[in-house]
Design a protein around this motif. Structure first.
Motif, PDB file in Angstrom:
ATOM      1  N   ARG A  47       0.859  -1.188   0.000  1.00 37.04           N
ATOM      2  CA  ARG A  47       0.000   0.000   0.000  1.00 37.04           C
ATOM      3  C   ARG A  47       0.892   1.233   0.000  1.00 37.04           C
ATOM      4  NH1 ARG A  47      -2.453   1.597   5.700  1.00 37.04           N
ATOM      5  NH2 ARG A  47      -0.243   1.210   6.034  1.00 37.04           N
ATOM      6  N   ARG A  48       0.510   2.216  -0.834  1.00 35.53           N
ATOM      7  CA  ARG A  48       1.252   3.473  -0.810  1.00 35.53           C
ATOM      8  C   ARG A  48       0.344   4.599  -1.295  1.00 35.53           C
ATOM      9  NH1 ARG A  48       3.003   1.070  -5.656  1.00 35.53           N
ATOM     10  NH2 ARG A  48       3.049   2.489  -7.455  1.00 35.53           N
ATOM     11  N   GLU A  49       0.712   5.801  -0.923  1.00 37.72           N
ATOM     12  CA  GLU A  49      -0.033   6.975  -1.368  1.00 37.72           C
ATOM     13  C   GLU A  49       0.602   7.503  -2.647  1.00 37.72           C
ATOM     14  OE1 GLU A  49      -0.375  11.194   0.601  1.00 37.72           O
ATOM     15  OE2 GLU A  49      -1.835   9.855   1.559  1.00 37.72           O
ATOM     16  N   VAL A  50      -0.244   7.794  -3.642  1.00 37.14           N
ATOM     17  CA  VAL A  50       0.252   8.291  -4.930  1.00 37.14           C
ATOM     18  C   VAL A  50      -0.528   9.543  -5.304  1.00 37.14           C
ATOM     19  CG1 VAL A  50       0.901   5.976  -5.701  1.00 37.14           C
ATOM     20  CG2 VAL A  50      -1.371   6.880  -6.266  1.00 37.14           C
ATOM     21  N   MET A  51      -0.012  10.247  -6.301  1.00 37.44           N
ATOM     22  CA  MET A  51      -0.705  11.410  -6.847  1.00 37.44           C
ATOM     23  C   MET A  51      -1.251  11.057  -8.223  1.00 37.44           C
ATOM     24  SD  MET A  51      -0.509  13.675  -4.497  1.00 37.44           S
ATOM     25  CE  MET A  51      -1.120  15.132  -5.370  1.00 37.44           C
ATOM     26  N   LYS A  52      -2.518  11.332  -8.433  1.00 33.54           N
ATOM     27  CA  LYS A  52      -3.144  11.175  -9.725  1.00 33.54           C
ATOM     28  C   LYS A  52      -3.580  12.560 -10.171  1.00 33.54           C
ATOM     29  CE  LYS A  52      -2.734   6.850 -10.684  1.00 33.54           C
ATOM     30  NZ  LYS A  52      -2.073   6.405 -11.918  1.00 33.54           N
ATOM     31  N   GLY A  53      -2.809  13.138 -11.088  1.00 35.55           N
ATOM     32  CA  GLY A  53      -3.027  14.541 -11.390  1.00 35.55           C
ATOM     33  C   GLY A  53      -2.674  15.355 -10.170  1.00 35.55           C
ATOM     34  N   ALA A  54      -3.595  16.198  -9.737  1.00 35.17           N
ATOM     35  CA  ALA A  54      -3.344  17.056  -8.566  1.00 35.17           C
ATOM     36  C   ALA A  54      -3.901  16.455  -7.281  1.00 35.17           C
ATOM     37  CB  ALA A  54      -3.975  18.431  -8.809  1.00 35.17           C
ATOM     38  N   PHE A  55      -4.352  15.189  -7.329  1.00 32.44           N
ATOM     39  CA  PHE A  55      -5.050  14.616  -6.183  1.00 32.44           C
ATOM     40  C   PHE A  55      -4.344  13.363  -5.674  1.00 32.44           C
ATOM     41  CE2 PHE A  55      -8.052  16.770  -8.981  1.00 32.44           C
ATOM     42  CZ  PHE A  55      -8.635  17.676  -8.107  1.00 32.44           C
ATOM     43  N   ARG A  56      -4.377  13.195  -4.348  1.00 34.55           N
ATOM     44  CA  ARG A  56      -3.787  12.020  -3.720  1.00 34.55           C
ATOM     45  C   ARG A  56      -4.796  10.873  -3.756  1.00 34.55           C
ATOM     46  NH1 ARG A  56      -6.656  10.825   0.136  1.00 34.55           N
ATOM     47  NH2 ARG A  56      -5.352   9.015   0.573  1.00 34.55           N
ATOM     48  N   ALA A  57      -4.271   9.647  -3.739  1.00 36.13           N
ATOM     49  CA  ALA A  57      -5.108   8.454  -3.706  1.00 36.13           C
ATOM     50  C   ALA A  57      -4.280   7.314  -3.145  1.00 36.13           C
ATOM     51  CB  ALA A  57      -5.634   8.113  -5.101  1.00 36.13           C
ATOM     52  N   THR A  58      -4.939   6.243  -2.752  1.00 30.08           N
ATOM     53  CA  THR A  58      -4.244   5.067  -2.228  1.00 30.08           C
ATOM     54  C   THR A  58      -4.098   4.024  -3.331  1.00 30.08           C
ATOM     55  OG1 THR A  58      -4.981   5.380   0.062  1.00 30.08           O
ATOM     56  CG2 THR A  58      -4.379   3.150  -0.601  1.00 30.08           C
ATOM     57  N   LYS A  59      -2.878   3.569  -3.523  1.00 34.41           N
ATOM     58  CA  LYS A  59      -2.585   2.518  -4.505  1.00 34.41           C
ATOM     59  C   LYS A  59      -2.287   1.232  -3.762  1.00 34.41           C
ATOM     60  CE  LYS A  59      -1.724   1.173  -8.796  1.00 34.41           C
ATOM     61  NZ  LYS A  59      -2.219  -0.195  -8.582  1.00 34.41           N
ATOM     62  N   VAL A  60      -3.042   0.187  -4.071  1.00 36.18           N
ATOM     63  CA  VAL A  60      -2.798  -1.138  -3.499  1.00 36.18           C
ATOM     64  C   VAL A  60      -2.320  -2.043  -4.621  1.00 36.18           C
ATOM     65  CG1 VAL A  60      -3.842  -3.162  -2.422  1.00 36.18           C
ATOM     66  CG2 VAL A  60      -4.469  -0.874  -1.632  1.00 36.18           C
ATOM     67  N   GLU A  61      -1.199  -2.690  -4.427  1.00 40.49           N
ATOM     68  CA  GLU A  61      -0.645  -3.587  -5.437  1.00 40.49           C
ATOM     69  C   GLU A  61      -0.416  -4.966  -4.849  1.00 40.49           C
ATOM     70  OE1 GLU A  61       1.845  -1.592  -8.871  1.00 40.49           O
ATOM     71  OE2 GLU A  61       2.726  -1.122  -6.920  1.00 40.49           O
ATOM     72  N   VAL A  62      -0.647  -5.970  -5.690  1.00 40.90           N
ATOM     73  CA  VAL A  62      -0.382  -7.356  -5.328  1.00 40.90           C
ATOM     74  C   VAL A  62       0.852  -7.795  -6.103  1.00 40.90           C
ATOM     75  CG1 VAL A  62      -1.309  -9.688  -5.195  1.00 40.90           C
ATOM     76  CG2 VAL A  62      -2.864  -7.721  -5.060  1.00 40.90           C
ATOM     77  N   HIS A  63       1.944  -8.052  -5.419  1.00 38.56           N
ATOM     78  CA  HIS A  63       3.173  -8.520  -6.058  1.00 38.56           C
ATOM     79  C   HIS A  63       3.198 -10.045  -5.972  1.00 38.56           C
ATOM     80  CE1 HIS A  63       4.638  -4.453  -6.385  1.00 38.56           C
ATOM     81  NE2 HIS A  63       4.428  -4.266  -5.084  1.00 38.56           N
TER      82      HIS A  63
END
Length: 416
Positions: A47-63
């Motif tokens: 889990r990490r916080e990312v920026m999509k355009g000018a807005f923050r969002a949570t990115k969940v990835e399955v490795h």
């Protein structure tokens, strides 16, 4: 009633849904602990916080490890739901159903996850002309999709969601490479899942809705379109993998329905149902019987007709069907196909129902099947199956009324 509304202006994918749930308050530790109840090795959750355009969002990835056997290895690429199918075993619906059912997850989570994978198998089966049990899922059956689907069900359960709603889904366009070569967007399986569900074309030539995202939302959503009246308590943003002109996020609203809840819980078991209805004034009465048959075949719990007077003093009929939330789109489709209506409405309700069971009891008429309901463990109703009573009455030379009364009395006496 606690509601979840998924706003999907730029698409929907399993990882986006999971990220939105985490961002809206699903505890990361609870999610990981629940997913560990699956006997599914070979992946790591990030889990990490990312920026999509000018807005923050949570990115969940399955490795996912290269061969999904629990050792460190190659990672899947930036689009988890398009993971390398050749790296993972080809999974069929029975194997996935066994994996989920054999876990120690809560029953509602298991039921919803199996429902989602069943719809995936049915959609792929229709596309490829195969039985759902023999369909090989390729990418949608890979480890990351299992984690996304089960994780979404865990999140909704952990957040106490009673009903899911979502916006119309943008279908996207263009071409993508899949296990079967170059195919048009939306992919055939996704297109099957979207049948009976509102979609919009935003002009974006990308795969905006993945099979996993479509399966989760179209299976669990009680209704789609505008946001239902609710008092919002949390908002979450789940990030996708694409860079678009608009932020590639799902926005999740969590809140309480504006409908007033009873101050005390009603007796019996409480469940969520959807009332799907339409009003018609230009249909032959002969068509109602096959329409009702198809509604019951599609999973309706009950169907009934009410005569009404419509505009211009025309006599009409209100047709109402009750169903589990996930089946509302399917019932709406039946109404469009089998009736003359051009509009269908639905409403989410909570209802209390008595636990019931079907039992076969010996009576003076012969063996009769009864529907038995109980309240706090005590028998409340003992109802014989009417078709059996009618047949037995004919065989015994009795009136149906007499046979019905006798069977009911004997059944109640036998059950105490």
């Amino acid at each position: 009633m606690r509601l979840a509304y998924f706003d999907c202006p730029s698409g929907a994918a399993g990882d986006m849904i999971l990220g939105a749930l985490v961002d809206a308050g699903l505890a990361w530790e609870d999610l990981r602990a629940d997913l560990e109840r699956l006997a599914l090795p070979g992946y790591a959750l990030e889990r990490r916080e990312v920026m999509k355009g000018a807005f923050r969002a949570t990115k969940v990835e399955v490795h996912v490890a290269e061969h999904a056997h629990g050792h460190d290895g190659g990672q899947v690429g930036p689009a988890p739901e398009q993971a390398h199918a050749h790296q993972h075993p080809q999974r069929t619906l029975p194997l996935i159903r066994e994996l989920i059912a054999g876990s120690t997850l809560p029953d509602p989570v298991k039921v919803n996850a199996i429902r989602i994978f069943t719809r995936l198998a049915e959609a792929e089966g229709r596309v490829h002309g195969a039985s759902p049990d023999t369909v090989q899922f390729h990418d949608v059956g890979a480890v990351d999709a299992i984690v996304d689907i089960v994780g979404a069900c865990v999140g909704l359960h952990r957040l106490g969601i009673d009903a899911v709603h979502c916006s119309a889904l943008p279908i996207g366009g263009g071409m993508v490479h899949g296990p079967h070569g170059r195919i048009a967007v939306p992919a055939p399986g996704t297109a099957e899942l979207l049948k009976g569900f509102p979609v919009v074309d935003t002009g974006v030539q990308r795969e905006l809705v993945t099979p996993t995202g479509a399966a989760i939302l179209t299976t669990l959503a009680a209704a789609a379109g505008r946001m239902p009246p609710m008092t919002v308590s949390a908002v979450g943003y789940g990030a996708g993998t694409m860079e678009l002109d608009t932020p590639n996020v799902i926005r999740l609203f969590v809140g309480e329905s504006s409908a007033r809840a009873p101050t005390t819980a009603p007796p019996g078991e409480t469940e969520t149902v959807v009332q799907v209805e339409t009003t018609v004034d230009d249909m032959s009465p002969q068509l109602y019987d096959p329409l009702m048959e198809r509604l019951f075949a599609a999973g309706a719990l009950d169907v009934y007709l009410t005569p009404v007077i419509m505009k211009k003093s025309r006599p009409g009929v209100v047709l109402v069907a009750l169903c589990p939330p996930a089946l509302a789109p399917a019932l709406a489709r039946v109404l469009f196909e089998e009736s003359t209506t051009i509009g269908v409405r639905w409403t989410v309700y909570q209802r209390a129902r008595l636990p019931r069971e079907m039992v076969t009891l010996p009576t003076s008429l012969g063996a009769v099947t009864f529907k038995v309901s109980r309240l706090d463990g005590q028998v409340i109703t003992v109802t014989p199956e009417f078709d059996e009573i009618r047949r037995l009455a004919r065989d015994k030379g009795l009136s149906v009324r007499e046979a019905l009364e006798r069977a009911r009395a004997e059944g109640r006496r036998l059950l105490g």
